[in-house]
Design a protein around this motif. Structure first.
Motif, PDB file in Angstrom:
ATOM      1  N   ALA A   1     125.236  68.104 -26.211  1.00 16.75           N
ATOM      2  CA  ALA A   1     125.857  68.858 -25.121  1.00 16.75           C
ATOM      3  C   ALA A   1     124.944  69.981 -24.646  1.00 16.75           C
ATOM      4  O   ALA A   1     124.798  70.210 -23.432  1.00 16.75           O
ATOM      5  CB  ALA A   1     127.201  69.426 -25.586  1.00 16.75           C
ATOM      6  N   GLN A   2     124.302  70.680 -25.576  1.00 17.71           N
ATOM      7  CA  GLN A   2     123.397  71.765 -25.203  1.00 17.71           C
ATOM      8  C   GLN A   2     122.190  71.234 -24.446  1.00 17.71           C
ATOM      9  O   GLN A   2     121.728  71.847 -23.477  1.00 17.71           O
ATOM     10  CB  GLN A   2     122.959  72.519 -26.454  1.00 17.71           C
ATOM     11  N   MET A   3     121.670  70.082 -24.884  1.00 16.01           N
ATOM     12  CA  MET A   3     120.536  69.491 -24.186  1.00 16.01           C
ATOM     13  C   MET A   3     120.921  69.086 -22.768  1.00 16.01           C
ATOM     14  O   MET A   3     120.157  69.282 -21.811  1.00 16.01           O
ATOM     15  CB  MET A   3     120.008  68.285 -24.968  1.00 16.01           C
ATOM     16  N   LEU A   4     122.115  68.535 -22.609  1.00 15.64           N
ATOM     17  CA  LEU A   4     122.591  68.145 -21.284  1.00 15.64           C
ATOM     18  C   LEU A   4     122.823  69.372 -20.407  1.00 15.64           C
ATOM     19  O   LEU A   4     122.497  69.361 -19.211  1.00 15.64           O
ATOM     20  CB  LEU A   4     123.886  67.349 -21.412  1.00 15.64           C
ATOM     21  N   ALA A   5     123.383  70.434 -20.986  1.00 14.98           N
ATOM     22  CA  ALA A   5     123.628  71.658 -20.222  1.00 14.98           C
ATOM     23  C   ALA A   5     122.322  72.271 -19.748  1.00 14.98           C
ATOM     24  O   ALA A   5     122.209  72.737 -18.601  1.00 14.98           O
ATOM     25  CB  ALA A   5     124.418  72.649 -21.067  1.00 14.98           C
ATOM     26  N   TRP A   6     121.327  72.287 -20.624  1.00 11.00           N
ATOM     27  CA  TRP A   6     120.007  72.813 -20.252  1.00 11.00           C
ATOM     28  C   TRP A   6     119.386  71.978 -19.142  1.00 11.00           C
ATOM     29  O   TRP A   6     118.850  72.504 -18.166  1.00 11.00           O
ATOM     30  CB  TRP A   6     119.102  72.833 -21.476  1.00 11.00           C
ATOM     31  N   LYS A   7     119.467  70.659 -19.286  1.00 14.74           N
ATOM     32  CA  LYS A   7     118.891  69.764 -18.280  1.00 14.74           C
ATOM     33  C   LYS A   7     119.611  69.908 -16.947  1.00 14.74           C
ATOM     34  O   LYS A   7     118.983  69.957 -15.894  1.00 14.74           O
ATOM     35  CB  LYS A   7     118.973  68.316 -18.768  1.00 14.74           C
ATOM     36  N   LEU A   8     120.937  70.009 -16.987  1.00 18.12           N
ATOM     37  CA  LEU A   8     121.711  70.162 -15.769  1.00 18.12           C
ATOM     38  C   LEU A   8     121.387  71.472 -15.076  1.00 18.12           C
ATOM     39  O   LEU A   8     121.219  71.529 -13.861  1.00 18.12           O
ATOM     40  CB  LEU A   8     123.210  70.098 -16.092  1.00 18.12           C
ATOM     41  N   GLY A   9     121.269  72.547 -15.849  1.00 14.55           N
ATOM     42  CA  GLY A   9     120.932  73.838 -15.267  1.00 14.55           C
ATOM     43  C   GLY A   9     119.553  73.852 -14.654  1.00 14.55           C
ATOM     44  O   GLY A   9     119.345  74.410 -13.571  1.00 14.55           O
ATOM     45  N   SER A  10     118.584  73.215 -15.305  1.00 15.04           N
ATOM     46  CA  SER A  10     117.230  73.162 -14.773  1.00 15.04           C
ATOM     47  C   SER A  10     117.176  72.374 -13.480  1.00 15.04           C
ATOM     48  O   SER A  10     116.531  72.775 -12.509  1.00 15.04           O
ATOM     49  CB  SER A  10     116.280  72.539 -15.806  1.00 15.04           C
TER      50      SER A  10
END
Length: 253
Positions: free
Chosen positions: A173-182
């Motif tokens: 989830a954190q990896m997806l959140a980081w990717k989505l934010g970027s």
């Protein structure tokens, strides 16, 4: 904003399957973590057992048909993948490998992946690192740090199992959140809470010519182009090296 698409691919051969159960638990844990972050998610399970005939036909005909074609398209469109396999002979099953052999090499590049496996004994737990990680390393996917291996006796008796599942789901989830934010921050029409410093158009050409590992670009530091040309092999943060001629050294003796 469209919901994030997560595909859960399991290769269990029995019905019901402990492998499919583990995939469901990991999917739920990831969804819970994304809910906390306020990110909507759409999860889709894919059970390779039901695709076994289509996978075989693909090898014989060269064309994906039926539900297999749908699964391959869904894999390409997914934002992340959770994949679980039983352990046979200290590695993943033939059905699991047969499916991934049909996946295009570019379909998984940069895609977050959570890997997990089930087995009869905990002695096979190293297959996460010796078999699964190298496979998705070949695909250039981003595998989350925590891989989950569950032996048969772990279900119902391992008090740490849910904790391991929750940790792996939170990492995905954190990896997806980081990717989505970027991605949102880099989209001109997008809006994001992430604030980025304005980019000087004149400085964009600085990043067009990389000088290798000693260049400022390697460390994420923008240095002036003129300075880089004058000190091409100087690492950022290091003082300039002063060289004393050999003749001068002799005079100092």
């Amino acid at each position: 904003m469209k919901p994030i698409k997560i595909l859960t691919i399991t290769a269990g051969l029995s019905e019901p399957s402990s492998t499919a159960l583990l995939g469901e638990l990991l999917s739920d844990a990831t969804q819970e973590s994304l809910d906390i972050l306020g990110i909507s998610v759409e999860t889709t399970p894919v059970h390779l057992r039901s695709l076994a005939k289509d996978i075989t036909n693909h090898y014989l005909t060269g064309f994906p048909m039926g539900e297999l074609a749908t699964a391959l398209d869904a894999l390409t469109e997914a934002d992340a993948v959770i994949t679980v396999t039983p352990t046979f002979k200290a590695t993943y099953t033939g059905l699991f490998k047969s499916f991934w052999d049909l996946v295009d090499d570019e379909a998984m590049v940069g895609k977050p992946v959570l890997v997990a496996a089930t087995g009869g004994t905990a002695r096979h737990s190293l297959m996460i690192d010796t078999a699964l990680r190298p496979l998705f390393g070949y695909f250039k996917a981003h595998v989350v740090p925590t891989g989950v291996f569950v032996a048969t006796d772990d279900f119902g008796s391992d008090t740490s199992l849910q904790g391991r599942i929750n940790r792996a789901g939170a990492e995905l989830a954190q990896m997806l959140a980081w990717k989505l934010g970027s991605q949102t921050a880099l989209t001109k029409e997008g809006t994001s809470e992430i604030e980025t410093a304005p980019v000087d158009p004149a400085s964009e050409e600085i990043f067009d010519d990389l000088d290798g590992v000693n260049s400022g670009d390697f460390f994420g530091i923008a240095v002036e182009k003129q300075s880089r040309q004058e000190h091409k092999h100087k690492s950022p943060g290091l003082k300039e090296l002063t060289v004393t001629p050999f003749e001068q050294l002799l005079k100092n003796l």
